[in-house]
Design a protein around this motif. Structure first.
Motif, PDB file in Angstrom:
ATOM      1  N   MET A 155      67.999 -93.170 -69.849  1.00 50.96           N
ATOM      2  CA  MET A 155      68.669 -91.956 -69.411  1.00 50.96           C
ATOM      3  C   MET A 155      68.093 -90.598 -70.081  1.00 50.96           C
ATOM      4  N   LEU A 156      67.345 -90.805 -70.914  1.00 49.91           N
ATOM      5  CA  LEU A 156      66.807 -89.515 -71.682  1.00 49.91           C
ATOM      6  C   LEU A 156      65.707 -89.123 -70.701  1.00 49.91           C
ATOM      7  N   PRO A 157      64.837 -89.589 -70.066  1.00 48.10           N
ATOM      8  CA  PRO A 157      63.882 -89.198 -68.978  1.00 48.10           C
ATOM      9  C   PRO A 157      64.587 -88.457 -67.999  1.00 48.10           C
ATOM     10  N   LEU A 158      65.536 -89.209 -67.440  1.00 45.67           N
ATOM     11  CA  LEU A 158      66.318 -88.491 -66.293  1.00 45.67           C
ATOM     12  C   LEU A 158      66.985 -87.438 -66.607  1.00 45.67           C
ATOM     13  N   ALA A 159      67.706 -87.257 -67.667  1.00 43.60           N
ATOM     14  CA  ALA A 159      68.293 -86.222 -68.234  1.00 43.60           C
ATOM     15  C   ALA A 159      67.284 -84.878 -68.256  1.00 43.60           C
ATOM     16  N   ILE A 160      66.174 -85.354 -68.692  1.00 42.21           N
ATOM     17  CA  ILE A 160      65.147 -84.051 -69.135  1.00 42.21           C
ATOM     18  C   ILE A 160      64.615 -83.808 -67.545  1.00 42.21           C
ATOM     19  N   ALA A 161      64.690 -84.455 -66.659  1.00 40.63           N
ATOM     20  CA  ALA A 161      64.006 -84.201 -65.246  1.00 40.63           C
ATOM     21  C   ALA A 161      65.204 -83.425 -64.582  1.00 40.63           C
ATOM     22  N   VAL A 162      66.528 -83.653 -64.965  1.00 40.58           N
ATOM     23  CA  VAL A 162      67.478 -82.888 -64.196  1.00 40.58           C
ATOM     24  C   VAL A 162      67.732 -81.541 -64.933  1.00 40.58           C
ATOM     25  N   VAL A 163      67.371 -81.428 -66.296  1.00 39.40           N
ATOM     26  CA  VAL A 163      67.401 -80.253 -66.982  1.00 39.40           C
ATOM     27  C   VAL A 163      66.198 -79.428 -66.561  1.00 39.40           C
ATOM     28  N   LEU A 164      65.306 -79.829 -66.560  1.00 41.01           N
ATOM     29  CA  LEU A 164      64.104 -78.640 -65.999  1.00 41.01           C
ATOM     30  C   LEU A 164      64.148 -78.447 -64.619  1.00 41.01           C
ATOM     31  N   THR A 165      64.694 -79.294 -63.798  1.00 43.56           N
ATOM     32  CA  THR A 165      65.023 -78.740 -62.105  1.00 43.56           C
ATOM     33  C   THR A 165      66.070 -77.603 -62.383  1.00 43.56           C
ATOM     34  N   ALA A 166      67.121 -77.847 -63.297  1.00 43.47           N
ATOM     35  CA  ALA A 166      68.102 -76.736 -63.320  1.00 43.47           C
ATOM     36  C   ALA A 166      67.543 -75.277 -64.049  1.00 43.47           C
ATOM     37  N   VAL A 167      66.529 -75.765 -64.735  1.00 49.25           N
ATOM     38  CA  VAL A 167      65.856 -74.466 -65.339  1.00 49.25           C
ATOM     39  C   VAL A 167      65.151 -73.646 -64.445  1.00 49.25           C
ATOM     40  N   ALA A 168      64.424 -74.515 -63.651  1.00 45.59           N
ATOM     41  CA  ALA A 168      63.528 -73.976 -62.560  1.00 45.59           C
ATOM     42  C   ALA A 168      64.430 -73.266 -61.516  1.00 45.59           C
ATOM     43  N   ALA A 169      65.387 -73.735 -61.271  1.00 44.35           N
ATOM     44  CA  ALA A 169      66.240 -73.069 -60.497  1.00 44.35           C
ATOM     45  C   ALA A 169      66.873 -71.846 -60.882  1.00 44.35           C
ATOM     46  N   LEU A 170      67.146 -71.767 -62.128  1.00 44.37           N
ATOM     47  CA  LEU A 170      67.754 -70.516 -62.712  1.00 44.37           C
ATOM     48  C   LEU A 170      66.496 -69.475 -62.994  1.00 44.37           C
ATOM     49  N   ARG A 171      65.374 -69.871 -63.477  1.00 46.81           N
ATOM     50  CA  ARG A 171      64.262 -69.149 -63.391  1.00 46.81           C
ATOM     51  C   ARG A 171      63.793 -68.261 -62.227  1.00 46.81           C
ATOM     52  N   TRP A 172      63.893 -69.091 -61.148  1.00 46.01           N
ATOM     53  CA  TRP A 172      63.216 -68.445 -59.980  1.00 46.01           C
ATOM     54  C   TRP A 172      64.404 -67.928 -59.155  1.00 46.01           C
ATOM     55  N   SER A 173      65.727 -67.509 -59.815  1.00 46.98           N
ATOM     56  CA  SER A 173      66.752 -67.033 -58.965  1.00 46.98           C
ATOM     57  C   SER A 173      66.833 -65.559 -59.381  1.00 46.98           C
ATOM     58  N   GLY A 174      65.861 -64.955 -59.944  1.00 48.88           N
ATOM     59  CA  GLY A 174      65.750 -63.624 -60.406  1.00 48.88           C
ATOM     60  C   GLY A 174      65.547 -62.841 -59.241  1.00 48.88           C
ATOM     61  N   GLU A 175      65.081 -61.354 -59.787  1.00 51.79           N
ATOM     62  CA  GLU A 175      64.677 -60.376 -58.676  1.00 51.79           C
ATOM     63  C   GLU A 175      63.387 -60.940 -57.949  1.00 51.79           C
ATOM     64  N   VAL A 176      63.241 -60.274 -56.674  1.00 54.32           N
ATOM     65  CA  VAL A 176      62.193 -60.547 -56.072  1.00 54.32           C
ATOM     66  C   VAL A 176      61.064 -59.502 -56.184  1.00 54.32           C
ATOM     67  N   HIS A 177      59.785 -59.712 -56.244  1.00 55.45           N
ATOM     68  CA  HIS A 177      58.904 -58.756 -56.468  1.00 55.45           C
ATOM     69  C   HIS A 177      58.389 -58.197 -55.075  1.00 55.45           C
ATOM     70  N   PRO A 178      58.159 -56.798 -55.444  1.00 56.98           N
ATOM     71  CA  PRO A 178      57.840 -56.059 -54.177  1.00 56.98           C
ATOM     72  C   PRO A 178      56.779 -56.787 -53.004  1.00 56.98           C
ATOM     73  N   HIS A 179      55.821 -57.200 -53.894  1.00 50.98           N
ATOM     74  CA  HIS A 179      54.681 -57.713 -53.217  1.00 50.98           C
ATOM     75  C   HIS A 179      54.912 -59.081 -52.119  1.00 50.98           C
TER      76      HIS A 179
END
Length: 303
Positions: A1-25
């Motif tokens: 369960m731990l590797p699966l939980a880590i993969a889920v958490v990393l996926t959620a972190v990536a979604a939150l990390r890349w949901s911010g402002e969009v660069h003008p370029h």
């Protein structure tokens, strides 16, 4: 369960990390690929589209990187999990042909329903000349080529199963064919969605976002099918050697076709009010006024 939980958490972190402002370029790059002039009215549409698609696609990419490693970690080697039985559905991760690209493309598919659900309700503007042409002819070839490839893969694995031999990839070939057919349905839904009643620059931005999604779906589905459906079942033992350069060529072709500039062609919306009658011609100031007698002489006489 731990590797699966880590993969889920990393996926959620990536979604939150890349949901911010969009660069003008990124907005400039989007405008170049869609041959779009971004105006102050259309920029929020483009910015919202890029932010939402980046969030879903980044989450899918991270999932494609980490989830394949979940089955490779034995549960008995993990602390506090020596006596814990693995989840019953974990065998799917052992056989799933998930990789970074297929995870990214699944994120592409997931972003489209999210974009459609956030569309403002209400009637759309009527457009003459048929639905807009969202994708180029080469991208259309990629789309139907992926459909044909997925059909061949399903039929080939089905023949293996009917002959009594094991067909472990049949379920994934069917899933890949479903993804390819879903891409086609999503592209058709992008064409049939009502065009919002808004200013011309906003309508152009909306159509440009739909065209970008259609190009990514059309070109990406062919690459997804080639890596997911395992069509080399029909090839001999040296099939893997042939599939490697074929996959690389398909990747390059899909990238070139998917990023090629494509301007939307759509009919012009009908006018909201009937046109005003033309103004009467202005009188010639140099012409002498016509008297009633002259007007009577100029008028034709009845017999």
């Amino acid at each position: 369960m731990l590797p699966l939980a880590i993969a889920v958490v990393l996926t959620a972190v990536a979604a939150l990390r890349w949901s911010g402002e969009v660069h003008p370029h990124r907005i400039v790059l989007f405008a170049r690929r869609q041959a779009l002039t971004v105006t102050p009215g259309g920029e929020p549409v483009v910015r919202h589209y890029l932010r939402l698609t980046r969030m879903w696609r980044s989450a899918g990419l991270v999932a494609g990187v980490f989830f394949p490693y979940v089955p490779s970690v034995p549960f008995s080697d993990l602390p506090f999990f020596a006596d814990v039985m693995p989840p019953p559905g974990l065998w799917l991760l052992y056989t799933m042909p998930l990789d970074p690209f297929s995870g990214w493309f699944l994120g592409v598919l997931g972003a489209e329903p999210a974009l459609g659900s956030r569309r403002s309700p209400g009637p759309g503007a009527a457009v003459t000349g048929g639905p807009p042409r969202l994708i180029s002819p080469p991208a259309t070839c990629f789309l139907y080529g992926g459909l044909a490839l997925s059909g061949v893969s399903v039929l080939s694995w089905l023949g293996v199963a009917l002959s009594g031999r094991p067909a472990p990839d049949l379920v994934w070939s069917v899933a890949g064919a479903a993804v390819s057919a879903g891409s086609l349905l999503l592209i058709r839904s992008l064409r049939s969605r009502p065009i919002p009643v808004a200013a011309a620059d906003v309508v152009e931005a909306v159509l440009a976002t739909r065209s970008r999604s259609a190009h990514v779906l059309a070109t990406g589905s062919a690459v997804f099918v080639l890596s997911w459906c395992r069509p080399n079942v029909l090839l001999p033992d040296w099939g893997d050697l042939l599939m490697t350069p074929l996959t690389m060529a398909l990747w390059i072709g899909a990238f070139l076709v998917g990023t090629q500039p494509w301007a939307i062609t759509v009919g012009t919306p009908p006018p909201s009010s009937p046109p005003s009658p033309p103004a009467p011609p202005a009188a010639d100031p140099d012409a002498s006024p016509q008297t009633d007698a002259e007007a009577g002489e100029a008028a034709p006489t009845r017999p």
